[in-house]
Write a protein that holds these residues in place. Structure first.
Motif, short mmCIF file in Angstrom:
data_model
loop_
_atom_site.label_atom_id
_atom_site.label_comp_id
_atom_site.label_asym_id
_atom_site.label_seq_id
_atom_site.Cartn_x
_atom_site.Cartn_y
_atom_site.Cartn_z
N ILE A 136 0.85 -1.20 0.00
CA ILE A 136 0.00 0.00 0.00
C ILE A 136 0.88 1.25 0.00
CG2 ILE A 136 -1.72 1.29 1.30
CD1 ILE A 136 -2.66 -1.45 2.42
N GLU A 152 -4.44 7.82 3.17
CA GLU A 152 -4.03 7.86 4.57
C GLU A 152 -2.61 7.34 4.71
OE1 GLU A 152 -5.55 8.83 7.45
OE2 GLU A 152 -7.03 9.78 6.16
N ILE A 210 1.98 3.07 8.22
CA ILE A 210 3.12 2.67 9.04
C ILE A 210 3.53 1.28 8.57
CG2 ILE A 210 3.93 2.26 11.41
CD1 ILE A 210 2.86 5.09 11.10
N GLU A 248 -11.13 14.26 5.36
CA GLU A 248 -10.67 15.18 6.40
C GLU A 248 -10.08 16.48 5.88
OE1 GLU A 248 -7.98 13.34 9.16
OE2 GLU A 248 -9.46 11.92 9.85
N ILE A 269 -10.52 18.16 1.98
CA ILE A 269 -11.37 18.87 1.03
C ILE A 269 -12.80 18.33 1.13
CG2 ILE A 269 -11.74 19.32 -1.41
CD1 ILE A 269 -8.75 19.06 -1.78
N TYR A 316 -10.62 6.13 8.03
CA TYR A 316 -10.13 5.25 6.97
C TYR A 316 -8.93 4.46 7.50
CZ TYR A 316 -12.88 7.01 3.06
OH TYR A 316 -13.89 7.31 2.21
N LYS A 317 -8.82 3.23 7.03
CA LYS A 317 -7.65 2.44 7.42
C LYS A 317 -6.41 3.00 6.74
CE LYS A 317 -10.03 -1.96 7.95
NZ LYS A 317 -10.37 -3.23 7.31
N GLU A 318 -5.27 2.60 7.23
CA GLU A 318 -4.02 3.05 6.62
C GLU A 318 -4.01 2.65 5.15
OE1 GLU A 318 -0.76 1.47 8.86
OE2 GLU A 318 -1.05 2.88 10.50
N GLY A 319 -3.69 3.60 4.31
CA GLY A 319 -3.59 3.32 2.88
C GLY A 319 -4.90 3.35 2.14
N ALA A 320 -6.02 3.53 2.84
CA ALA A 320 -7.30 3.57 2.14
C ALA A 320 -7.33 4.78 1.24
CB ALA A 320 -8.44 3.63 3.15
N ASN A 321 -7.82 4.58 0.04
CA ASN A 321 -7.88 5.66 -0.93
C ASN A 321 -9.32 6.11 -1.08
OD1 ASN A 321 -7.76 7.33 -3.13
ND2 ASN A 321 -6.32 6.01 -4.26
N PHE A 322 -9.53 7.40 -0.91
CA PHE A 322 -10.90 7.92 -0.95
C PHE A 322 -11.52 7.73 -2.33
CE2 PHE A 322 -7.95 10.65 1.35
CZ PHE A 322 -8.23 10.19 2.61
N PHE A 323 -10.69 7.65 -3.36
CA PHE A 323 -11.23 7.56 -4.70
C PHE A 323 -11.47 6.13 -5.15
CE2 PHE A 323 -8.86 11.62 -4.73
CZ PHE A 323 -9.98 12.43 -4.82
N ASP A 333 -15.18 -2.13 4.64
CA ASP A 333 -13.84 -2.70 4.77
C ASP A 333 -12.75 -1.64 4.70
OD1 ASP A 333 -14.83 -5.24 5.05
OD2 ASP A 333 -14.90 -5.56 2.89
N ASN A 392 -1.41 3.13 12.98
CA ASN A 392 -0.24 3.52 13.76
C ASN A 392 0.18 2.43 14.75
OD1 ASN A 392 1.71 5.56 14.24
ND2 ASN A 392 0.67 6.16 16.14
N LYS A 450 2.34 8.05 13.12
CA LYS A 450 1.36 8.90 12.44
C LYS A 450 1.26 10.28 13.10
CE LYS A 450 -3.27 9.19 10.69
NZ LYS A 450 -4.33 8.54 9.99
#
Lengths: 290, 778
Positions: free
Chosen positions: A251, A262, A265, B527, B529, B580-587, B595, B637, B703
């Motif tokens: 990721i 986001e 880590i 968080e 725009i 959002y989880k780490e790495g989640a992409n809003f798009f 999930d 984190n 984080k």
């Protein structure tokens, strides 16, 4: 007219290129450099070019210092793997830049192994893992654009798998050994909501199929439709630490410099350091496609 | 025996004394327009008893028989005094005249309700007249941007209208327009809010100590009431600015009975840009049609049947429309290539309210509402080459709509009790996203429909609160109970609420409050725009309702020259907050939304100072917030607690409006905030991965471990007002970010090609932005 000129001057004053994108000073509280090994053991296959288990030992560097993106290697570390009954030592190989063990490693399921790495100027790092049980492949076949792999998943236990497919190389090389190359694959369907993809492997956790018997995993591939081939399916039964590490690395790869993703880590299981130590118990299944 | 007789004599004396009480009730209105005045103070000087008017201007005061000396007051209006002998239940409607002598410090305001007298803490009321004076970006008055200037409220990203209250997230604000929740409050990706200040009567923000009548969100209630419409005479106002033009009309349909208010706003980027784009395309033999605008329409009609029954119908319709259609033609044939794209989003809101004065002590308000937010995205292309025709189109839809009914009662048995109770039900329908793709190609046609299932939920609640006066102590005690059902899952919540005020002296009081809150719907957002792709989603079997408790204590006092000063300390704990989880992409719309998110806890605490001057030539406020704000999620984190993105330790804001005379008003705001938290690359190392590759990876240690540079900005505005025969006009000249401070939007690890060095670089958005607008009233 004067007022318009004044507004124009004010706007121009604020709109210099430097305003929108400029370098800034931020107190980067980079701590002392740490060891950051990658030790994925039990992963190498006899039918691949480099079958030996190997450990790479890196170190952390302030991002400002690594200007040319060079590989960061520690060459003078002492690396040892200990089980309750045995200790394996790994030596640095100048050609490959990995630490290798002369012997063939043999792991006992449900046994804890501890990896210890020491290097001058760095804190010693250690990590422990339990070698997982083998999960045999009951059947594997190719049906059109899909590989089907049948397994019995362990009930009442979270399991993590890495699944790979290899195809026999058509071009012969000047050794007696028959070599196989990894096949490019893709996730099929939506059953693996939390799966990961590394182009030639699928990372799975059994959230959606925990304990299922004769469970059929379907994997898309990009093989030529008419091409006959010999395949080997390899199922690596691995650890939660590896799953977290692998997914966070992947990721992180596509999230770099994307302000809409986001921050991630990178998972690590080393005490006093970064990186990953994991053990994989693999099972193989050969099949043909005609 | 004598003692028994004495006891009964006394008892019946008390009863008979109690029976000789009568109720004065009615409405408090503005004299010139008959607009109801909210929280006007009605005070009997003889008995030292008083009350306030409710949201609908209704008041009720029960007093002993005899001489009454009523003093009715409201800030900005001349007070009214009426003396009479109370012998029966009496109906009196008060009409207060605006106090035109704004330049003078109003004398004789001792009976007006002061900050120290109110039980409610952590609440601030704003009037449109105050909002209009605050200088803003491009001269576009904005309620939410003014709220950002209050202590305890942070604005998030520069220029945008995000509202972060006491460590909460934007979805934890219940923003209600005439009693109806508004789901998307942004135009132009958040640069402008959907609230047209010309249509607004009052704005109130509650940050804590929530009375029991409020529920459904964790962090704040922003209550916005629209004007009802002038019942006396026709009136209009409007403005033309760089960004948009507004026009509001109001007046009587039947004098003193029925009135209307209609207010429209439209921005006109497209009116300038579209002809230019069209002309440019035509020069190349092509066609181009650009759509880029937003609009709002607020309308309200109300009818007073008699002193007991009134009916209100209000509506809001607003949308953003962006689109580009292009067609490239081949000069030598009929071949062409055409593309279309459009993004439309907006709210539709209606509310029907019935005010019913059941008796002089009991007032009921019944409300039926409809609220819908929808987002449409369309993209397509079409081409024809050598008689071969291809066409492709994709449509994406998402949104939420609510139907709700509620009834609220105000029961005022005597001046020592103000009881509110009510019940309500909200039916939510969520459309988390549907994608339809259709193609017509030479080889074959195809179509695809991929959609996440619509979800339906039911939220119901009841509440009871009593504002009790016990001499110097005043308490608002109550509970809010709510339930939520979705599919086969039911959630219930009982939320006790208490607010206390103890009058230390006539000028100073101590306040304390405790409130628990539960929130059943969540906003998936980035968080930063205010994207229209932000998605409202319900609590489900997998996603638990958000919950919080907040305790606050404070001191409120009135200093010399009616300057109000308050200090409040708060501690808030939140559970099941989402991220959002780490790495989640809003798009990324392919992944199931449940999930992509994870739930954890939040902790926020701090101190807020507010010094406010509401009257005189110079008005405004100085606010300061000292705050801490943390989040903890097992899946973020490495499970360790980290500072929230908008964990800003110090936040200072000052707003000053000075009226030199009736013709020139000068206003200025200055804000200073210590840095927002940010995650930055702090090290690299080489990793070996199963692709048999060695990769250098850049890592963040923890984080939000770093801080952006501090934020500060000065905005200035001057208003030149002139009376005309037809009314009044004003030119307003403004400067946003007057000294062009490059405030950080985000920071990244970049590379300087001249020096061959890696460096952190800052992206900034808004330099000094001058504006000019023209406003008129008739």
């Amino acid at each position: 007219m004067k007022k318009i000129a004044l507004l124009f001057i004010l706007t121009s004053w604020g709109c210099t290129t430097d305003f929108f994108d400029k370098p800034i000073e931020i107190d980067n509280s980079f701590e002392d450099s740490k060891l950051a090994p990658s030790a994925i053991l039990g992963y190498q296959n006899d039918f691949e070019e480099n079958p030996k288990d190997k450990i790479f030992v890196s170190y952390t560097l302030n991002p400002f210092e690594n200007l040319n993106n060079q590989i960061q290697i520690i060459e003078n570390a002492s690396v040892s793997l200990t089980s309750p009954t045995q200790t394996y030592l790994f030596d640095y190989d100048e050609n490959t830049h990995f630490y290798l063990n002369e012997d063939t490693l043999s792991f006992e399921p449900n046994t804890t192994y501890t990896l210890k790495i020491e290097a001058p100027g760095y804190e010693t790092v250690t990590a422990s893992q339990v070698f997982p049980e083998e999960v045999p492949i009951l059947n594997a076949e190719r049906s059109g654009n899909v590989f089907k792999v049948t397994i019995n998943d362990n009930p009442n236990k979270k399991d993590y798998y890495l699944l790979k497919f290899f195809k026999k190389n058509l071009q012969t090389i000047s050794t007696d050994q028959t070599l196989f190359s990894p096949v490019y694959v893709d996730i099929f369907g939506t059953i693996f909501d939390e799966s990961g993809l590394c182009y030639t492997c699928i990372l799975l956790k059994d959230t959606t199929f925990n304990g299922k018997q004769n469970f059929e995993i379907l994997i898309n591939h990009f093989e030529e439709e008419s091409e006959a081939a010999e395949y080997i399916a390899v199922l690596y039964h691995t650890t939660e630490d590896y799953y977290k590490y692998d997914t966070s690395i992947r990721i992180n790869e596509y999230a770099q410099d994307n302000p809409f993703v986001e921050p991630i880590i990178i998972h690590s299981n080393f005490e006093n350091g970064l990186g990953i130590f994991t053990l994989m118990n693999k099972s193989e299944y050969s099949f043909n496609y005609e | 025996m004598n003692k028994i007789i004495l006891f009964f004599t006394l008892f019946f004396s008390i009863i008979s004394f109690a029976q000789k009480k009568f109720t004065i009730s009615g409405y408090v209105e503005e004299a010139t327009s008959s607009e109801k005045l909210i929280e006007a103070n009605i005070y009997d000087v003889n008995s030292n008893q008083g009350t306030v008017s409710n949201t609908y201007g209704f008041y009720s005061l029960t007093l002993p028989e005899g001489a009454v000396n009523l003093y009715v007051s409201y800030i900005g209006y001349s007070p009214k005094i009426i003396s009479f002998s109370l012998k029966k239940d009496t109906l009196i409607n008060f009409k207060l005249k605006p106090d035109n002598a704004l330049e003078e410090v109003v004398i004789n305001t001792s009976k007006e309700k002061k900050i120290q007298e109110k039980t409610q803490m952590s609440a601030i009321d704003l009037k449109p007249q105050e909002i209009e004076k605050v200088p803003t970006l491009l001269g576009e008055n904005d309620v939410l941007k003014v709220l950002q200037l209050l202590p305890g409220v942070q604005g998030g990203t520069e220029g945008l209208n995000g509202v972060y209250v006491r460590g909460g997230s934007p979805d934890q604000n219940l923003i209600i327009l005439d009693g109806v929740p508004v789901y998307n409050v942004s135009h132009l990706l958040g640069f402008v809010s959907v609230f047209n200040t010309d249509a607004i009567k009052t704005v109130s923000l509650t940050k804590g100590g929530f009375p029991a009548r409020y529920g459904g969100r964790l962090s704040s209630v922003i209550e916005i009431n629209m004007k009802e419409g002038n019942k006396q005479k026709f009136h209009g106002e409007g403005s033309i600015g760089l960004l948009s033009a507004r026009l509001t009309l109001e007046g009587p349909i039947v004098k003193d009975k029925t009135s209307f208010m209609i207010s429209g706003r439209r921005n006109y980027i497209d009116l300038i840009a579209a002809p230019l784009a069209k002309k440019s395309a035509e020069n190349n033999g092509d066609e181009q049609k650009l759509k880029a605008y937003f609009y709002d329409l607020n309308a309200k009609i109300n009818h007073k049947f008699n002193d007991r029954h009134s009916l209100f119908l209000s509506a809001y319709l607003g949308a953003d429309v962006f689109g580009l259609d292009q067609r490239q033609n081949d000069f030598n044939s009929s071949d062409y290539f055409k593309t279309t794209s459009s993004i439309d989003w907006g709210n539709t809101i209606t509310a029907l309210r019935w005010n019913y004065k059941i008796n002089p002590k009991l007032f009921a308000n019944t409300t039926l509402t409809y609220s819908r937010f929808k987002f449409d995205f369309n993209v397509g292309d079409e081409d024809k080459y050598d008689d071969v025709y291809n066409k492709f189109e994709a449509k994406y839809r998402s949104g939420i709509y609510d139907l709700s009914a509620k009834i609220d009662f105000d029961y005022i048995p005597n001046p020592n009790h103000y009881i509110r109770f009510g019940v309500g039900n909200i039916n939510h329908t969520y459309n988390p996203g549907a994608l339809a793709v259709k193609g017509e190609f030479e080889e074959a046609d195809y179509s695809l429909l991929s959609k996440q299932k619509k979800r339906y939920s039911n939220e119901y609640f009841t509440y009871l609160e009593d504002e009790i006066t016990l001499n110097k102590l005043k308490a608002n005690i109550g509970f809010h109970a709510s339930g939520f059902s979705i599919k086969n899952k039911n959630y219930f919540s009982f939320q006790p609420r208490i607010g206390l005020r103890y009058l230390v002296s006539n000028k100073t009081s101590l306040k304390a409050s405790y409130a628990t809150m539960t929130q059943y719907i969540n906003l998936l957002t980035n968080e930063s725009i205010g994207l229209p792709t932000d998605l409202w989603v319900p609590s489900t079997e997998q996603i638990k309702p958000q919950q919080s408790w907040q305790a606050a204590i404070g001191i409120a006092t009135t200093l010399k020259n009616n300057i109000e000063f308050s200090i409040e300390g708060y501690y808030k704990k939140m559970k099941n907050v989402i991220s959002y989880k780490e790495g989640a992409n809003f798009f990324n719309t392919e992944e199931k939304w449940e999930d992509k998110i994870t739930q954890g806890t939040g902790t926020a605490y701090g101190l807020e100072f507010l010094l406010q001057k509401k009257k005189g030539k110079t008005t405004g406020w100085i606010g300061y917030t000292l705050a801490w704000n943390f989040r903890q999620f097992d899946e973020i984190n490495s499970g360790k607690e980290y500072p929230f993105k908008f964990d800003r330790r110090h936040d200072f804001e000052t707003v000053v409006v000075h009226r030199f005379n009736k013709k020139i008003h000068l206003s200025g705001t200055w804000v200073y905030g210590t840095a927002n938290a940010i995650s930055l690359t702090e090290a690299t190392y080489t990793s070996y991965n199963p692709n048999d590759r060695l990769d250098n990876i850049e890592i963040i240690g923890s984080k939000n471990d770093y801080r952006m540079p501090a934020y500060h900005r000065l905005d200035l505005g001057v208003e030149f007002i002139k009376k005309k025969k037809w009314g009044e006009r004003a030119w307003i000249v403004g400067l946003y970010n007057a000294y062009s401070r490059s405030n950080p939007f985000y920071i990244y690890l970049g590379y300087d090609f001249e020096t061959n060095e890696k460096q952190y670089r800052q992206i900034s958005l808004l330099p000094v932005v001058p504006s000019v607008s023209y406003r008129f009233k008739f």
